[in-house]
Design an enzyme around this catalytic site. Structure first.
Site, mmCIF file in Angstrom:
data_model
loop_
_atom_site.group_PDB
_atom_site.id
_atom_site.type_symbol
_atom_site.label_atom_id
_atom_site.label_comp_id
_atom_site.label_asym_id
_atom_site.label_seq_id
_atom_site.Cartn_x
_atom_site.Cartn_y
_atom_site.Cartn_z
ATOM 1 N N MET A 30 -58.965 -19.573 5.188
ATOM 2 C CA MET A 30 -60.198 -20.084 4.582
ATOM 3 C C MET A 30 -59.872 -21.312 3.720
ATOM 4 O O MET A 30 -60.645 -21.698 2.842
ATOM 5 C CB MET A 30 -60.879 -19.003 3.741
ATOM 6 C CG MET A 30 -61.306 -17.814 4.608
ATOM 7 S SD MET A 30 -62.726 -16.920 3.970
ATOM 8 C CE MET A 30 -62.101 -16.369 2.403
ATOM 9 N N GLU A 35 -48.514 -21.571 -0.737
ATOM 10 C CA GLU A 35 -47.225 -21.265 -0.126
ATOM 11 C C GLU A 35 -47.318 -20.087 0.867
ATOM 12 O O GLU A 35 -46.644 -20.081 1.901
ATOM 13 C CB GLU A 35 -46.231 -20.943 -1.254
ATOM 14 C CG GLU A 35 -44.779 -21.173 -0.937
ATOM 15 C CD GLU A 35 -44.489 -22.498 -0.247
ATOM 16 O OE1 GLU A 35 -45.003 -23.553 -0.677
ATOM 17 O OE2 GLU A 35 -43.748 -22.466 0.754
ATOM 18 N N HIS A 37 -49.840 -19.230 2.851
ATOM 19 C CA HIS A 37 -50.356 -19.722 4.142
ATOM 20 C C HIS A 37 -49.277 -20.531 4.873
ATOM 21 O O HIS A 37 -49.128 -20.428 6.092
ATOM 22 C CB HIS A 37 -51.538 -20.669 3.918
ATOM 23 C CG HIS A 37 -52.742 -20.029 3.305
ATOM 24 N ND1 HIS A 37 -53.211 -20.367 2.061
ATOM 25 C CD2 HIS A 37 -53.593 -19.075 3.773
ATOM 26 C CE1 HIS A 37 -54.291 -19.675 1.783
ATOM 27 N NE2 HIS A 37 -54.546 -18.868 2.793
ATOM 28 N N GLN A 61 -68.232 -12.744 5.331
ATOM 29 C CA GLN A 61 -67.332 -11.796 4.659
ATOM 30 C C GLN A 61 -67.507 -11.816 3.144
ATOM 31 O O GLN A 61 -66.754 -11.160 2.431
ATOM 32 C CB GLN A 61 -65.873 -12.019 5.058
ATOM 33 C CG GLN A 61 -65.230 -13.313 4.575
ATOM 34 C CD GLN A 61 -63.853 -13.514 5.189
ATOM 35 O OE1 GLN A 61 -63.712 -13.863 6.350
ATOM 36 N NE2 GLN A 61 -62.806 -13.279 4.412
ATOM 37 N N VAL A 176 -46.000 -13.477 -0.351
ATOM 38 C CA VAL A 176 -45.257 -14.516 -1.068
ATOM 39 C C VAL A 176 -45.696 -14.471 -2.525
ATOM 40 O O VAL A 176 -46.895 -14.434 -2.824
ATOM 41 C CB VAL A 176 -45.521 -15.914 -0.465
ATOM 42 C CG1 VAL A 176 -44.758 -16.985 -1.233
ATOM 43 C CG2 VAL A 176 -45.122 -15.937 1.005
HETATM 44 O O1 PAF Z 1 -57.556 -13.964 5.084
HETATM 45 C C1 PAF Z 1 -58.402 -14.872 5.212
HETATM 46 O O2 PAF Z 1 -58.220 -16.002 4.769
HETATM 47 C C2 PAF Z 1 -59.699 -14.575 5.941
HETATM 48 O O3 PAF Z 1 -60.142 -13.301 5.680
HETATM 49 C C3 PAF Z 1 -59.617 -14.834 7.469
HETATM 50 C C4 PAF Z 1 -58.618 -13.928 8.145
HETATM 51 C C5 PAF Z 1 -59.238 -16.276 7.719
HETATM 52 C C6 PAF Z 1 -60.988 -14.584 8.105
HETATM 53 O O4 PAF Z 1 -61.971 -15.382 7.559
#
Ligand code: PAF
Length: 279
Positions: A30, A35, A37, A61, A176
């Site tokens: 999102m 770090e 990601h 969500q 992390v």
């Molecule tokens: O973990 C996240 O950033 C979100 O829940 C995802 C998996 C990208 C779904 O929107």
């Protein structure tokens, strides 16, 4: 790095990559990349011919009153980090393409989505599962990467993949942490310096539970009490939950055993932080 905004364009690209026999690694995010990601992306880079990463702040969500509108958006910063990490295709779809008018189809992982974060964020995992399935259908990855910090999310996605026979390998990557022990999260950006110091108690509480477990204690109530004490002694914030659950089914356990997970959510200021430790 190729920046793609349209769903049709992304689908055409994956189709042509597949036709050329290329494998695709995928990291859905999102944005507000940190770090954690980048570790997923670096691993993805090693595991396939082409690395696709997406940034999409998924409205379905977030519940009413949650931080959808205020969620950090930093397209320029994200693009910079993605290109430095070797992302080949950066996919930035818009909400109107992911959820066109009349959209009404959702995925529910009925049991795994109920406890823990699902209890206080009803509909959250339905939104996650739905968007992840849509992104998988668009990107067609061979392998996809998720952080173990979002432990319940990882289990929900693994279950969906098994139940719906999706042809994608799901890899859960280690949490992390900052030097203080605080788990990296886009929501850490909401913390003041003082809150950041208090938030260190979350990983300390989990560390204490693990220490006691490793020392032979098995009663979940005793383990949890030791964690709760650390959270309250340091006035970490408002505890949403601190629980020990089976690592696969997420069912509550009275006696902990290896493979179970201790997980918590605590509201520190306006940031609702989650963290966990596997026993
Ligand atoms: O973990 C996240 O950033 C979100 O829940 C995802 C998996 C990208 C779904 O929107």
């Amino acid at each position: 790095m190729n920046v793609v905004k349209g769903v049709a364009e992304m689908k055409a690209l994956s189709r042509s990559l597949k036709r050329d026999g290329k494998t695709i690694a995928f990291v859905p995010t999102m944005g507000a990349l940190h770090e954690g990601h980048l570790t997923l992306m670096a691993e993805g880079k090693k595991r396939a011919d082409v690395l696709v990463a997406s940034v999409f702040v998924n409205p379905t969500q977030f519940g009413p009153g949650e931080d959808y509108k205020k969620y950090t958006r930093d397209t320029e910063g994200d693009l910079d980090k993605m290109s430095q990490t070797g992302v080949d295709i950066a996919f930035f779809p818009g909400p109107e393409e992911i959820y066109p008018p009349g959209f009404q189809t959702y995925v529910e992982v009925t049991e795994l989505e109920k406890p823990l974060c699902g209890a206080s964020r009803p509909g959250h995992f339905r939104g996650v599962a739905t968007v992840v399935l849509k992104l998988f259908n668009i990107v067609r990855p061979d392998v996809a990467f998720f952080g173990r910090k979002d432990y319940q999310q990882l289990q929900v996605i693994k279950r969906m993949v098994r139940d719906l026979d999706l042809d994608v390998e799901i890899v859960g990557m280690p949490i992390v942490r900052e030097a203080s022990g605080l788990a990296m999260s886009s929501r850490n950006a909401y913390l003041s310096e003082e809150q950041r110091t208090r938030a260190v108690a979350l990983s300390k509480a989990l560390g204490e539970i693990k220490r006691k477990f490793d020392g032979g204690e098995r009663k979940a109530s005793v383990l949890l009490e030791s964690g709760k004490r650390i959270l309250s002694d340091s006035s970490a914030g408002e505890i949403d939950y601190l629980e020990i659950r089976n690592g696969d089914t997420l069912e509550e356990v009275m006696l902990a055993s290896p493979g179970d997970v201790a997980a918590l959510a605590v509201k520190v200021g306006r940031a609702r932080l989650i963290d966990n430790i596997e026993l």
